[in-house]
Design a protein around this motif. Sequence first.
Motif, PDB file in Angstrom:
ATOM      1  N   SER A  30      -7.169  -6.363  -4.642  1.00 44.43           N
ATOM      2  CA  SER A  30      -7.289  -7.459  -5.619  1.00 44.43           C
ATOM      3  C   SER A  30      -8.734  -7.745  -5.960  1.00 44.43           C
ATOM      4  CB  SER A  30      -6.669  -8.747  -5.046  1.00 44.43           C
ATOM      5  OG  SER A  30      -7.508  -9.239  -4.006  1.00 44.43           O
ATOM      6  N   GLY A  31      -9.649  -7.289  -5.129  1.00 43.09           N
ATOM      7  CA  GLY A  31     -11.064  -7.599  -5.329  1.00 43.09           C
ATOM      8  C   GLY A  31     -11.427  -9.016  -4.911  1.00 43.09           C
ATOM      9  N   GLN A  32     -10.464  -9.761  -4.347  1.00 44.33           N
ATOM     10  CA  GLN A  32     -10.735 -11.162  -3.999  1.00 44.33           C
ATOM     11  C   GLN A  32     -11.327 -11.248  -2.584  1.00 44.33           C
ATOM     12  OE1 GLN A  32      -7.520 -13.812  -5.036  1.00 44.33           O
ATOM     13  NE2 GLN A  32      -7.238 -12.840  -7.027  1.00 44.33           N
ATOM     14  N   THR A  33     -12.655 -11.115  -2.540  1.00 45.60           N
ATOM     15  CA  THR A  33     -13.331 -11.076  -1.244  1.00 45.60           C
ATOM     16  C   THR A  33     -14.289 -12.258  -1.035  1.00 45.60           C
ATOM     17  OG1 THR A  33     -15.012  -9.654  -2.203  1.00 45.60           O
ATOM     18  CG2 THR A  33     -13.209  -8.558  -1.042  1.00 45.60           C
ATOM     19  N   THR A  49       2.297  -9.626  -7.476  1.00 45.96           N
ATOM     20  CA  THR A  49       2.593  -9.372  -8.891  1.00 45.96           C
ATOM     21  C   THR A  49       1.401  -8.736  -9.596  1.00 45.96           C
ATOM     22  OG1 THR A  49       3.934 -11.364  -8.830  1.00 45.96           O
ATOM     23  CG2 THR A  49       3.415 -10.495 -11.008  1.00 45.96           C
ATOM     24  N   SER A  50       0.206  -9.283  -9.346  1.00 41.70           N
ATOM     25  CA  SER A  50      -0.958  -8.823 -10.117  1.00 41.70           C
ATOM     26  C   SER A  50      -1.456  -7.456  -9.652  1.00 41.70           C
ATOM     27  CB  SER A  50      -2.098  -9.841 -10.008  1.00 41.70           C
ATOM     28  OG  SER A  50      -2.521  -9.941  -8.659  1.00 41.70           O
ATOM     29  N   THR A  51      -1.283  -7.156  -8.377  1.00 43.11           N
ATOM     30  CA  THR A  51      -2.000  -5.996  -7.835  1.00 43.11           C
ATOM     31  C   THR A  51      -1.095  -4.919  -7.242  1.00 43.11           C
ATOM     32  OG1 THR A  51      -3.754  -7.571  -7.302  1.00 43.11           O
ATOM     33  CG2 THR A  51      -3.966  -5.402  -6.318  1.00 43.11           C
ATOM     34  N   TYR A  52       0.118  -5.297  -6.849  1.00 44.34           N
ATOM     35  CA  TYR A  52       0.938  -4.328  -6.108  1.00 44.34           C
ATOM     36  C   TYR A  52       2.216  -3.928  -6.853  1.00 44.34           C
ATOM     37  CZ  TYR A  52      -2.419  -5.301  -2.498  1.00 44.34           C
ATOM     38  OH  TYR A  52      -3.600  -5.420  -1.812  1.00 44.34           O
ATOM     39  N   ASN A  53       2.331  -4.435  -8.085  1.00 44.61           N
ATOM     40  CA  ASN A  53       3.525  -4.139  -8.877  1.00 44.61           C
ATOM     41  C   ASN A  53       3.645  -2.665  -9.248  1.00 44.61           C
ATOM     42  OD1 ASN A  53       5.600  -5.741  -9.426  1.00 44.61           O
ATOM     43  ND2 ASN A  53       4.714  -6.777 -11.215  1.00 44.61           N
ATOM     44  N   ASP A  54       2.487  -1.989  -9.269  1.00 50.08           N
ATOM     45  CA  ASP A  54       2.480  -0.580  -9.702  1.00 50.08           C
ATOM     46  C   ASP A  54       2.743   0.384  -8.540  1.00 50.08           C
ATOM     47  OD1 ASP A  54       0.253  -0.849  -8.178  1.00 50.08           O
ATOM     48  OD2 ASP A  54      -1.183  -0.183  -9.699  1.00 50.08           O
ATOM     49  N   GLY A  55       3.189  -0.167  -7.391  1.00 46.71           N
ATOM     50  CA  GLY A  55       3.498   0.723  -6.277  1.00 46.71           C
ATOM     51  C   GLY A  55       2.347   0.879  -5.288  1.00 46.71           C
ATOM     52  N   THR A  56       1.196   0.234  -5.583  1.00 45.10           N
ATOM     53  CA  THR A  56       0.090   0.251  -4.615  1.00 45.10           C
ATOM     54  C   THR A  56       0.608  -0.311  -3.301  1.00 45.10           C
ATOM     55  OG1 THR A  56      -1.478  -0.144  -6.400  1.00 45.10           O
ATOM     56  CG2 THR A  56      -2.255  -0.627  -4.167  1.00 45.10           C
ATOM     57  N   GLU A  57       0.286   0.380  -2.217  1.00 45.82           N
ATOM     58  CA  GLU A  57       0.785  -0.083  -0.908  1.00 45.82           C
ATOM     59  C   GLU A  57      -0.129  -1.141  -0.315  1.00 45.82           C
ATOM     60  OE1 GLU A  57       2.339   2.232   2.548  1.00 45.82           O
ATOM     61  OE2 GLU A  57       2.121   3.858   1.073  1.00 45.82           O
ATOM     62  N   LEU A  58       0.462  -2.112   0.361  1.00 48.01           N
ATOM     63  CA  LEU A  58      -0.317  -3.123   1.087  1.00 48.01           C
ATOM     64  C   LEU A  58      -0.084  -2.888   2.572  1.00 48.01           C
ATOM     65  CD1 LEU A  58      -1.981  -5.781   1.192  1.00 48.01           C
ATOM     66  CD2 LEU A  58       0.200  -7.023   1.059  1.00 48.01           C
TER      67      LEU A  58
END
Length: 386
Positions: A219-222, A246-255
């Motif tokens: 997310s870049g929120q550091t 929703t903003s960062t992981y909707n595209d399948g990016t893994e957390l």
Amino acid sequence: MRLGKKMGVVAAGAALALTLTACAGEGAGSDSGSEDNTEAAADGDLSVGVAMPTETSERWIADGDAVKSGLEEAGYSVDLQFAGDDIPTQTQQIDAMITGGADALIIAAIDGTALTSQLEAAAAADIPVISYDRLIRDSENVDFYVSFDNYKVGVAQATALLSGLGLTDEAGEPTGEEGPFNVELFAGSLDDNNAHFFWDGAMDTLKPFMDDGSLVVPSGQTDIDQAATLRWQQETAQKRMEDLLTSTYNDGTELHGVLSPYDGLSRGIITALQGVGMGPTMEDGLPVVTGQDAEIASVKLIQDDVQQSTIFKDTRKLADQAVVATESYLAGEEPEANDTETYDNGVKVVPSYLLEVDTVYADNITELLVDSGYWTQEEIDAGQAE
Ligand code: BGC
């Protein structure tokens, strides 16, 4: 034992009487106030006001109860108040304690900067003020601070996250694993001095891994301002996690992991993660989520492989220190500090007594929490305090 403590109070009363007489002689403090206090002291009837932030988190209830019973055992009468995380309520409660004749105050502030006029009134009435767990800021009129090593809490949270991801072992030694792992970061309430210490300890620990690319914050929120959670609210953390998903992981990016500084926030974060189908356990792919306070609901989640870790702060020991410091003041002495450098409240360095913390994982719950009598195994199994 009990008798000894009560006798200590009589001695404390005598010492206080001397101190107050001396003060009055020097022109400090109001005469009538001194007489009142002297009489109260002679009766062994000293009272302590204890201001706690909220009853919505277990730890503050445990703190309040432990401080109250410790003080009562030492022979003091106690006015214990919780403020529902509402600043005006807390300032009113402290005002009432002062006008009600408190001989000492123990305060866990909601907003560490919001108590200036109460502290001035306390100082004018020669009432010692002990800042409890959260440092009271921007005031000369804070006498002592009892807390845990808050920077180390942040280090421990970050180390738990790194070890959960496999980047380090539990002692923080790098394993050689390169990742990259995706994480998101949460901070506490910015008006709580501790939130900054937790964050700094965590970020200093995570930074080398962020610098070498083995840890990434998609997310870049550091910044702490982006990660903060006003009043440490569970719902706020859940909402921010949902927004990040929703903003960062909707595209399948893994957390892979979430740095959470408090169990209440951790449970909100976990609810958000499970809400989009992650988990339900870490074994099933739920990201590593840290915590703090060893709240009973979270200890159960750790036992059940849902939350990865928490930081255990033994509130019984903290309460003991608050009682010891109060006894010292009311005996006309200075409490013993073990740190006189770290906690600058913006006006002065407040002498402090800091306690150590432990990291709880599934495999040391019994040793740290059950064997020490903090929770019973039945409570952990139920996820509820009795
Ligand atoms: C305490 C933490 C707690 C947080 C939220 C902080 O000031 O040090 O133990 O988790 O407040 O209540």
